[in-house]
Design an enzyme around this catalytic site. Structure first.
Site, PDB file in Angstrom:
ATOM      1  N   ASP A 127       1.505   4.033 -10.339  1.00 32.03           N
ATOM      2  CA  ASP A 127       0.437   4.787 -11.004  1.00 32.03           C
ATOM      3  C   ASP A 127       0.740   4.984 -12.488  1.00 32.03           C
ATOM      4  O   ASP A 127      -0.180   4.984 -13.309  1.00 32.03           O
ATOM      5  CB  ASP A 127       0.248   6.148 -10.330  1.00 32.03           C
ATOM      6  CG  ASP A 127      -0.656   6.029  -9.105  1.00 32.03           C
ATOM      7  OD1 ASP A 127      -1.402   5.042  -9.015  1.00 32.03           O
ATOM      8  OD2 ASP A 127      -0.593   6.921  -8.242  1.00 32.03           O
TER       9      ASP A 127
ATOM     10  N   HIS B 234      -2.194  -5.312  -0.528  1.00 29.75           N
ATOM     11  CA  HIS B 234      -1.520  -5.054   0.746  1.00 29.75           C
ATOM     12  C   HIS B 234      -0.951  -6.341   1.341  1.00 29.75           C
ATOM     13  O   HIS B 234       0.150  -6.357   1.881  1.00 29.75           O
ATOM     14  CB  HIS B 234      -2.507  -4.436   1.745  1.00 29.75           C
ATOM     15  CG  HIS B 234      -2.744  -2.983   1.518  1.00 29.75           C
ATOM     16  ND1 HIS B 234      -3.811  -2.513   0.802  1.00 29.75           N
ATOM     17  CD2 HIS B 234      -2.040  -1.894   1.889  1.00 29.75           C
ATOM     18  CE1 HIS B 234      -3.772  -1.196   0.761  1.00 29.75           C
ATOM     19  NE2 HIS B 234      -2.699  -0.792   1.402  1.00 29.75           N
TER      20      HIS B 234
ATOM     21  N   CYS C   8      10.672   5.587  -7.646  1.00 30.40           N
ATOM     22  CA  CYS C   8      10.261   5.201  -6.295  1.00 30.40           C
ATOM     23  C   CYS C   8       9.088   4.222  -6.289  1.00 30.40           C
ATOM     24  O   CYS C   8       8.515   3.962  -5.236  1.00 30.40           O
ATOM     25  CB  CYS C   8       9.914   6.439  -5.477  1.00 30.40           C
ATOM     26  SG  CYS C   8       8.587   7.448  -6.180  1.00 30.40           S
TER      27      CYS C   8
END
Length: 581
Positions: free
Chosen positions: A461, A194, A508
């Site tokens: 992923d 993050h 994306c």
């Protein structure tokens, strides 16, 4: 004599400044007895520390820059919630009362108990939650001890300094941006943390993964940080300094030039128009989308509606939120991804339920929605109804089989039938799509492409599951490689399946927003990208400086290569002549 340190460059740019060390040492704690008559006062002292900690975190939250990703606020909210959780708000008080001990010691005992629970689980995802709890507990302890907290240190003037720390939280990064730091270095972390993502969004040059940086660099020592090369230089001579000052100015000049591309089309040198969409989480993110001239939203995450609360949003609440976004886009397309809870996305315990032994492989995303139609149907109905107000597409996350797809489509038809019978306005022709983010989905992408209106490749992923590594696990995240030949083959298979079926395929994941991969993805056939707004203008510049009709041959050569080291070298050849900031 110069010292060169190599790390992982996570946010490009050159910073030249003096070191400000920000070490996170555990405070020294001692136990002492509290007489019965002073126990209430000790409890009040503890509760006062909780309030001060909450005030510090709230102050940080109020200073989050507009351009920061939405999940930064969620991260700080999660820390605020921990302060109110009985594990921290009540358990230490009970220890003070039963053991007649001081507040710092009671909190230490509670901390040891919580950490032991997490350590026994030995799960990378849960380890990140342990770090959160440790961070909050350390903040309370420093307040109890009247010692300078990390938040206190970050509130002082750091303008022009390069902060060196063992690690930084997103909340720390927000404060660094507020203090106009030149850059930061951490001993731990990876490109997908993050904090790294936030650094890129805020435009702060950053290098992570330099172990022992706090020991090797001295306070107020002048250093050079190259966020593109992932490199630190200490003790640079005059010649090296001149070289990097020129690079620094060139980087700033390039950023100014990028701003001029905002309203220009993403058109290649041979006249191919490419669609550039943005990924968003909140309506507030639309401001950043407009600042870079995105043509729409390619990924609208809906998990935020469920996170940090104990009750589920009903259909009307969801409809209200989705409709606001649709109207704010003023005719631009919006792709709404259905709920993707689980793995690294948290929500209230009443919604989430018990944690799975391995959340990344457990009941998450579409699996969870199909198992709990009572939760899924309100969202499907809300999206169908919101689509009556503007161009909307619905996207299912983490499909792995045609059987799952068929079940999802049946629920969509059921939702339509209900809305028809209730005479509610909705879009009968809502476009339906799927994220391709596990190898199983890529391998049957042809079947998905025949049944759906669009596909979107979720590279984060897809790479993680293909290579069987956890990208937030410090021990193995070096294996996370978008250029692994198996990953490229799966991407190519998906694009080819879409092409054969006449079904558009977008991307994306983080890979779509990294300009180093833009030419390769164009060569593989990608024509629609969706990314964080912060990287869109760089990707557009690459497109504008590329002839797509020249990419087929080098791309085929890359696809035929089995060694990712050779692929990296071939990519450099493919990007020859590009200016990557």
């Amino acid at each position: 004599m110069s010292l060169l340190l190599d790390g992982i460059g996570v946010s490009r740019g050159v910073a030249i400044g003096k070191v400000r060390l920000l070490e996170r040492n555990q405070p020294e704690l001692y136990e002492y007895a509290i007489p019965d008559k002073f126990i209430d006062a000790e409890v009040r002292r503890y509760r006062s520390a909780l309030k001060k900690a909450a005030a510090q975190l709230s102050d940080i939250r109020n200073h989050i820059p507009d351009k920061a990703p939405a999940d930064v606020a969620s991260f700080i909210d999660a820390h605020l919630l921990m302060l109110n959780d009985s594990l921290l708000a009540e358990a230490p008080v009970e220890i003070i009362r039963t053991q007649n001990c001081n507040a710092e010691w009671a909190l230490k005992l509670q901390r040891d108990k919580l950490v032991a629970v997490f350590d026994e689980m030995e799960d990378p995802y849960l380890r990140t939650r342990k770090d959160d709890i440790e961070h909050v507990i350390r903040l309370i302890q420093m307040i109890l001890l009247n010692q300078e907290t990390r938040e206190d240190m970050l509130s002082k003037s750091l303008r022009g300094h390069i902060v060196v720390a063992d690690e930084l939280t997103p909340a720390d990064a927000v404060m660094l941006e507020h203090q106009n730091v030149a850059g930061f270095i951490t001993e731990y972390g990876g490109p997908l943390s993050h904090t790294a993502i936030l650094a890129r969004s805020l435009g702060i040059p950053a290098v992570v993964g330099i172990h022992n940086a706090c020991r090797l660099l001295a306070e107020e020592e002048s250093i050079i940080l190259d966020g593109g090369a992932g490199m630190i230089i200490a003790g640079a001579d005059a010649g090296i300094l001149r070289h990097f000052r020129k690079r620094q100015e060139a980087f700033r000049r390039q950023r100014r030039e990028l701003d001029k591309l905002r309203n220009l089309p993403a058109r290649s040198l041979d006249g191919v128009d490419i669609t550039l969409h943005a990924n968003i989480e909140l309506k507030e993110d639309l401001r950043a989308l407009r600042q870079v001239g995105a043509l729409g939203v390619g990924l609208y995450r809906t998990e935020f509606l469920y996170m940090n609360r104990d009750t589920e949003p009903d259909e009307d609440e969801q409809l209200r939120v989705y409709r606001q976004v649709v109207r704010s886009l003023d005719g631009k397309p919006l792709t709404i991804r259905t709920l993707d809870l689980g793995a690294d996305k948290e929500c209230g315990t009443e919604i989430e339920g018990a944690l799975a032994p391995n959340p990344a492989l457990g009941l998450r995303a579409i699996r969870r929605s199909l198992k709990d139609a009572g939760q899924f149907m309100p969202q499907l109905r809300a999206i169908l109804r919101a689509a009556a107000n503007g161009p909307v597409r619905l996207m299912f996350p983490m499909l792995t089989s045609v059987q799952e797809l068929d079940l999802a489509l049946e629920l969509v038809e059921q939702a339509k039938a209900e809305l028809r019978s209730e005479r509610k306005r909705f879009d009968e022709n809502l476009a339906l799509g799927a994220m391709i983010e596990v190898p199983a989905a890529a391998l049957v992408a042809d079947a998905f492409a025949e049944r759906l209106d669009f596909l979107s490749i979720g590279t984060n992923d897809l790479i993680q599951y293909t290579l069987a590594i956890d990208r937030i696990d410090e021990e193995v995240n070096y294996l996370y490689d978008p250029l692994h030949p198996s990953v490229l083959k799966l991407i190519h298979m998906t694009l080819q399946a879409g092409s054969d079926a006449g079904t558009p395929v977008s991307m994306c994941g983080e890979m779509a927003g990294d300009p180093r991969y833009t030419r390769l993805l164009l060569g593989l056939g990608l024509r629609e990208f969706s990314m964080q707004p912060a990287t869109m203008l760089e990707v557009k510049r690459v497109i504008q400086n590329t002839r797509i009709d020249t990419l087929a041959k080098p791309t085929k050569r890359i696809l035929r290569t089995h060694d990712s080291r050779t692929i990296h070298a071939l990519l450099e050849e493919l990007n020859e002549g590009l200016v990557l900031t």
